[in-house]
Design an enzyme around this catalytic site. Structure first.
Site, PDB file in Angstrom:
ATOM      1  N   TYR A 151       0.814  -1.222   0.000  1.00  0.00           N
ATOM      2  CA  TYR A 151       0.000   0.000   0.000  1.00  0.00           C
ATOM      3  C   TYR A 151       0.844   1.267   0.000  1.00  0.00           C
ATOM      4  CZ  TYR A 151      -3.956  -3.061   0.847  1.00  0.00           C
ATOM      5  OH  TYR A 151      -4.907  -4.043   0.732  1.00  0.00           O
ATOM      6  N   PHE A 168       1.325 -12.617   3.828  1.00  0.00           N
ATOM      7  CA  PHE A 168       0.064 -13.282   3.492  1.00  0.00           C
ATOM      8  C   PHE A 168       0.293 -14.786   3.389  1.00  0.00           C
ATOM      9  CE2 PHE A 168      -1.169  -9.085   1.930  1.00  0.00           C
ATOM     10  CZ  PHE A 168      -2.510  -9.023   2.268  1.00  0.00           C
TER      11      PHE A 168
END
Length: 257
Positions: A151, A168
């Site tokens: 991000y 993740f």
């Protein structure tokens, strides 16, 4: 005898001295090579080696090649299904953590099940757009995504801090060329507003609103002299008496004497 012995002894001593000197020279050379710092010439050699792999029409770039950031991953389970390619729609299970403190910030299980998203369309973070390369359906992978591929500098407040590296765990469930069909709206039961049907079977008749009197059932007549409550539709008019048959003799116009 003494002279011969002394000559052999002298030759033996000289040979040992020569061997020792050679060994010391080799050790000193090895130490010097190990301690020698990297020279600019070595750096130029590395740059030249990299430049030599370029097409001839691109001029070489002198310097040391450096890596700014990279995506890393670990395959925790190898899949056996279809190979992940782009552009496609992937259906996955996932869990995401902040790499700094291990805080879980999102998971597909928190949204009711697997998620489907387009890969290769730049509609997700770059780390996900490229993180499934080489996977097969059924495989599981852990992605280590630097903030530059997540991000960015701003993050995604208040969930993702600025310049946050992410981790993740993903599981590739299926691959499709088309997006998933939108979920069908629930079918309204009979009697629900907008269904166009009557009251649902077995549904109880709602009681009248407080302070109102329901109208009398069809075919009943309210008591004589009673006044229907406000809001009650008037009763149907009483039909007139049956007219006499057409063959009956009409009454005389004047009374007979």
């Amino acid at each position: 005898m003494v002279g011969a012995f002394d000559s052999r002894t002298i030759k033996h001593v000289k040979l040992r001295a020569s061997i020792s000197l050679f060994a010391l020279t080799a050790v000193a050379s090895a130490v010097a090579q190990t301690a020698a710092p990297t020279t600019p010439a070595h750096a130029h050699h590395t740059a030249s080696a990299v430049s030599s792999t370029l097409p001839k029409n691109i001029p070489p770039a002198r310097g040391v090649v450096k890596t700014a950031y990279s995506l890393k991953y670990v395959d925790t389970k190898l899949g056996t299904g279809e190979l992940a390619t782009t552009p496609k729609f992937y259906t996955v299970n996932y869990t995401g953590w902040l790499a700094a403190d291990g805080k879980k910030f999102d998971a597909s299980a928190d949204h009711g099940g697997p998620a489907t998203f387009p890969v290769g369309a730049h509609r997700i973070i770059p780390g996900w757009d490229t993180g499934f390369v080489g996977m097969k359906v059924g495989g599981k992978r852990r992605l280590f995504i630097p903030w530059q591929l997540a991000y960015g500098e701003a993050g995604h407040p208040p969930v993702i801090p600025a310049k946050a590296d992410l981790i993740f765990d993903v599981e590739l469930l299926s691959i499709s060329d088309k997006p998933p069909a939108p979920p069908k709206p629930p079918t309204p039961f009979a009697g629900q507003p907008g269904s166009g049907a009557g009251t649902a079977p077995g549904a109880a008749t709602p009681p009248p609103a407080s302070g109102t009197t329901p109208p009398p059932a069809s075919g009943t007549t309210p008591p004589a002299g009673s006044t229907p409550p406000a809001g009650t539709p008037p009763p149907a008019a009483t039909p007139p008496a049956t007219p006499p048959p057409a063959s009956a003799t009409p009454p005389p116009a004047t009374p007979q004497k």
